[in-house]
Design an enzyme around this catalytic site. Sequence first.
Site, PDB file in Angstrom:
ATOM      1  N   GLY A  16     -16.298   1.576 -15.440  1.00  0.00           N
ATOM      2  CA  GLY A  16     -14.966   1.147 -15.011  1.00  0.00           C
ATOM      3  C   GLY A  16     -13.878   1.867 -15.798  1.00  0.00           C
ATOM      4  O   GLY A  16     -14.038   2.105 -16.992  1.00  0.00           O
ATOM      5  N   ARG A  77     -19.878   5.523 -10.988  1.00  0.00           N
ATOM      6  CA  ARG A  77     -21.181   4.979 -11.399  1.00  0.00           C
ATOM      7  C   ARG A  77     -22.223   5.832 -10.688  1.00  0.00           C
ATOM      8  O   ARG A  77     -22.029   6.226  -9.543  1.00  0.00           O
ATOM      9  CB  ARG A  77     -21.289   3.507 -11.023  1.00  0.00           C
ATOM     10  CG  ARG A  77     -20.135   2.699 -11.645  1.00  0.00           C
ATOM     11  CD  ARG A  77     -20.349   1.218 -11.606  1.00  0.00           C
ATOM     12  NE  ARG A  77     -19.101   0.496 -11.832  1.00  0.00           N
ATOM     13  CZ  ARG A  77     -18.703   0.003 -13.014  1.00  0.00           C
ATOM     14  NH1 ARG A  77     -19.453   0.140 -14.086  1.00  0.00           N
ATOM     15  NH2 ARG A  77     -17.564  -0.644 -13.115  1.00  0.00           N
ATOM     16  N   ASP A 108     -20.891  -0.090 -22.108  1.00  0.00           N
ATOM     17  CA  ASP A 108     -22.257  -0.110 -22.652  1.00  0.00           C
ATOM     18  C   ASP A 108     -23.238   0.693 -21.797  1.00  0.00           C
ATOM     19  O   ASP A 108     -24.107   1.387 -22.338  1.00  0.00           O
ATOM     20  CB  ASP A 108     -22.748  -1.552 -22.861  1.00  0.00           C
ATOM     21  CG  ASP A 108     -22.675  -2.396 -21.596  1.00  0.00           C
ATOM     22  OD1 ASP A 108     -22.022  -1.974 -20.632  1.00  0.00           O
ATOM     23  OD2 ASP A 108     -23.283  -3.485 -21.587  1.00  0.00           O
ATOM     24  N   GLY A 109     -23.088   0.630 -20.456  1.00  0.00           N
ATOM     25  CA  GLY A 109     -23.990   1.385 -19.596  1.00  0.00           C
ATOM     26  C   GLY A 109     -23.842   2.879 -19.810  1.00  0.00           C
ATOM     27  O   GLY A 109     -24.835   3.607 -19.958  1.00  0.00           O
ATOM     28  N   THR A 131     -13.569   0.545 -22.424  1.00  0.00           N
ATOM     29  CA  THR A 131     -13.753  -0.566 -21.482  1.00  0.00           C
ATOM     30  C   THR A 131     -12.742  -1.653 -21.817  1.00  0.00           C
ATOM     31  O   THR A 131     -12.480  -1.902 -23.003  1.00  0.00           O
ATOM     32  CB  THR A 131     -15.184  -1.141 -21.549  1.00  0.00           C
ATOM     33  OG1 THR A 131     -15.219  -2.385 -20.836  1.00  0.00           O
ATOM     34  CG2 THR A 131     -15.669  -1.398 -22.956  1.00  0.00           C
ATOM     35  N   ASP A 133     -13.262  -4.694 -21.477  1.00  0.00           N
ATOM     36  CA  ASP A 133     -13.959  -5.948 -21.777  1.00  0.00           C
ATOM     37  C   ASP A 133     -14.101  -6.265 -23.266  1.00  0.00           C
ATOM     38  O   ASP A 133     -14.374  -7.402 -23.635  1.00  0.00           O
ATOM     39  CB  ASP A 133     -15.373  -5.927 -21.169  1.00  0.00           C
ATOM     40  CG  ASP A 133     -15.346  -5.868 -19.655  1.00  0.00           C
ATOM     41  OD1 ASP A 133     -14.279  -6.138 -19.073  1.00  0.00           O
ATOM     42  OD2 ASP A 133     -16.381  -5.535 -19.056  1.00  0.00           O
ATOM     43  N   ASP A 135     -16.540  -5.603 -25.131  1.00  0.00           N
ATOM     44  CA  ASP A 135     -17.874  -6.165 -25.347  1.00  0.00           C
ATOM     45  C   ASP A 135     -18.823  -5.207 -26.063  1.00  0.00           C
ATOM     46  O   ASP A 135     -20.038  -5.335 -25.939  1.00  0.00           O
ATOM     47  CB  ASP A 135     -18.484  -6.613 -23.999  1.00  0.00           C
ATOM     48  CG  ASP A 135     -18.562  -5.472 -22.996  1.00  0.00           C
ATOM     49  OD1 ASP A 135     -18.002  -4.398 -23.272  1.00  0.00           O
ATOM     50  OD2 ASP A 135     -19.186  -5.655 -21.935  1.00  0.00           O
ATOM     51  N   ARG A 177     -16.103 -10.182 -17.225  1.00  0.00           N
ATOM     52  CA  ARG A 177     -17.513 -10.310 -16.823  1.00  0.00           C
ATOM     53  C   ARG A 177     -18.313 -11.222 -17.751  1.00  0.00           C
ATOM     54  O   ARG A 177     -18.214 -12.421 -17.670  1.00  0.00           O
ATOM     55  CB  ARG A 177     -18.168  -8.941 -16.706  1.00  0.00           C
ATOM     56  CG  ARG A 177     -18.787  -8.804 -15.342  1.00  0.00           C
ATOM     57  CD  ARG A 177     -19.542  -7.535 -15.123  1.00  0.00           C
ATOM     58  NE  ARG A 177     -19.027  -6.374 -15.777  1.00  0.00           N
ATOM     59  CZ  ARG A 177     -19.654  -5.223 -15.827  1.00  0.00           C
ATOM     60  NH1 ARG A 177     -20.827  -5.102 -15.279  1.00  0.00           N
ATOM     61  NH2 ARG A 177     -19.118  -4.184 -16.423  1.00  0.00           N
TER      62      ARG A 177
HETATM   63  P1  ATP Z   1     -18.033  -1.090 -17.677  1.00  0.00           P
HETATM   64  O1  ATP Z   1     -18.091  -1.817 -18.991  1.00  0.00           O
HETATM   65  O2  ATP Z   1     -16.671  -0.793 -17.233  1.00  0.00           O
HETATM   66  O3  ATP Z   1     -18.892  -1.718 -16.614  1.00  0.00           O
HETATM   67  P2  ATP Z   1     -20.193   0.739 -18.122  1.00  0.00           P
HETATM   68  O4  ATP Z   1     -20.255   2.057 -18.790  1.00  0.00           O
HETATM   69  O5  ATP Z   1     -20.981  -0.371 -18.772  1.00  0.00           O
HETATM   70  O6  ATP Z   1     -18.660   0.363 -17.946  1.00  0.00           O
HETATM   71  P3  ATP Z   1     -22.140   0.922 -15.964  1.00  0.00           P
HETATM   72  O7  ATP Z   1     -21.955   0.880 -14.500  1.00  0.00           O
HETATM   73  O8  ATP Z   1     -23.039  -0.086 -16.597  1.00  0.00           O
HETATM   74  O9  ATP Z   1     -20.661   0.868 -16.589  1.00  0.00           O
HETATM   75  O10 ATP Z   1     -22.691   2.368 -16.382  1.00  0.00           O
HETATM   76  C1  ATP Z   1     -22.015   3.537 -15.957  1.00  0.00           C
HETATM   77  C2  ATP Z   1     -23.044   4.588 -15.597  1.00  0.00           C
HETATM   78  O11 ATP Z   1     -23.812   4.911 -16.762  1.00  0.00           O
HETATM   79  C3  ATP Z   1     -24.062   4.155 -14.564  1.00  0.00           C
HETATM   80  O12 ATP Z   1     -23.582   4.287 -13.239  1.00  0.00           O
HETATM   81  C4  ATP Z   1     -25.203   5.131 -14.846  1.00  0.00           C
HETATM   82  O13 ATP Z   1     -24.944   6.376 -14.281  1.00  0.00           O
HETATM   83  C5  ATP Z   1     -25.142   5.254 -16.367  1.00  0.00           C
HETATM   84  N1  ATP Z   1     -26.105   4.323 -16.966  1.00  0.00           N
HETATM   85  C6  ATP Z   1     -25.940   3.007 -17.216  1.00  0.00           C
HETATM   86  N2  ATP Z   1     -27.053   2.458 -17.718  1.00  0.00           N
HETATM   87  C7  ATP Z   1     -27.970   3.463 -17.769  1.00  0.00           C
HETATM   88  C8  ATP Z   1     -29.331   3.542 -18.161  1.00  0.00           C
HETATM   89  N3  ATP Z   1     -30.001   2.472 -18.635  1.00  0.00           N
HETATM   90  N4  ATP Z   1     -29.954   4.736 -18.070  1.00  0.00           N
HETATM   91  C9  ATP Z   1     -29.305   5.818 -17.603  1.00  0.00           C
HETATM   92  N5  ATP Z   1     -28.016   5.798 -17.201  1.00  0.00           N
HETATM   93  C10 ATP Z   1     -27.357   4.651 -17.278  1.00  0.00           C
END
Ligand code: ATP
Length: 328
Positions: A16, A77, A108-109, A131, A133, A135, A177
């Site tokens: 995000g 994403r 985190d992702g 982010t 959040d 978090d 979230r």
């Molecule tokens: P937000 O906190 O705004 O949701 P985020 O970085 O946590 O941000 P995610 O959608 O969880 O958002 O992750 C962003 C992208 O990172 C995913 O679409 C994917 O491409 C990659 N990603 C997340 N988790 C993994 C994983 N376990 N292995 C490989 N790639 C990942």
Amino acid sequence: MELKSIKKIGVLTSGGDAPGMNAAIRAAVRAGFYYGLEMYGIYRGYEGMIQNDIKKLDSKNITHVLERGGTFLKSARSDEFRTKEGRKKAYDNLKSHGIDALVVIGGDGSLTGAHLFYQEYGIPAVGLPGTIDNDLSGTDSTIGFDTACNTAIEAIDKIRDTATSHDRLFFVEVMGRDAGFIAINAGIGSAAASILIPERKTPVETLVEKLKSRTKARKTSNIVIVAEGGKSGSAQEIADKVKKHLPYYDIKVTILGHLQRGGAPTSFDRLLASKLGVAAVEGLMQGKYDVMAGLINNKLVYTPIVKAVVGDKEVDEEDLRVANILST
Ligand code: ATP
């Protein structure tokens, strides 16, 4: 650990969007130029890495971006990056440009993706907490959190005008979230009657008792802040339950939603993003790989990504205590 000589760094934003991402990109790119490195923009996060949407940046690319919300590199994403085949394509594209390190700005992702990629292909990465959040562990505040809280407070102030004028009870749902940080900050900052967060379950009876006691104390406008995705339910669900107990109340629900994500970053977020952007490049040059840069007590700290993303950041009990005193 062997210290790699880093000459070309790729920067990406993922997950995000958050206010201050542009400021972080700009700081990383400027720092790279300062140290004589080549800097590359990887557009649309990991999706762009897989589709080879990668361009060498010059100083024109980062002119007048510091003050803008969103991310000029765009964010996305990418399900494909979660697969081994996707990450192989991404690696091949990085190699074709000679990119030997990454600055990954996201939640985190996104940072978990950077960690996996480092493990599989040895591409050094420093993550930045981008982010709203808040978090992520390893930093007191994430980039965008302060702006999101300010945006929420500004909106709630406006809602209060109506709540007061009509003696209404408003349930305002804020983003967050699985984390109640925005709710707590915005709630204290806007004199909320109650703050419902995912980390705690608040029985509807407790909330009803509080609202009754505020009525007795002649508090005519009431605003309850609800973090989305909380254990107690959505703002609408809670409002419906409360209405059954307090049928005489004029109850309204407002979901702030995506307006909390955008907008110009606050001075706090600009400063945080600027410091961390420089720290990301300097960290890579010093061999700090697979870490997230953050500020704790205003000191720069590099935390292993695996520790930053575990999701164990606790809400501050002191904040909750203060919120309770001030709303009684
Ligand atoms: P937000 O906190 O705004 O949701 P985020 O970085 O946590 O941000 P995610 O959608 O969880 O958002 O992750 C962003 C992208 O990172 C995913 O679409 C994917 O491409 C990659 N990603 C997340 N988790 C993994 C994983 N376990 N292995 C490989 N790639 C990942």
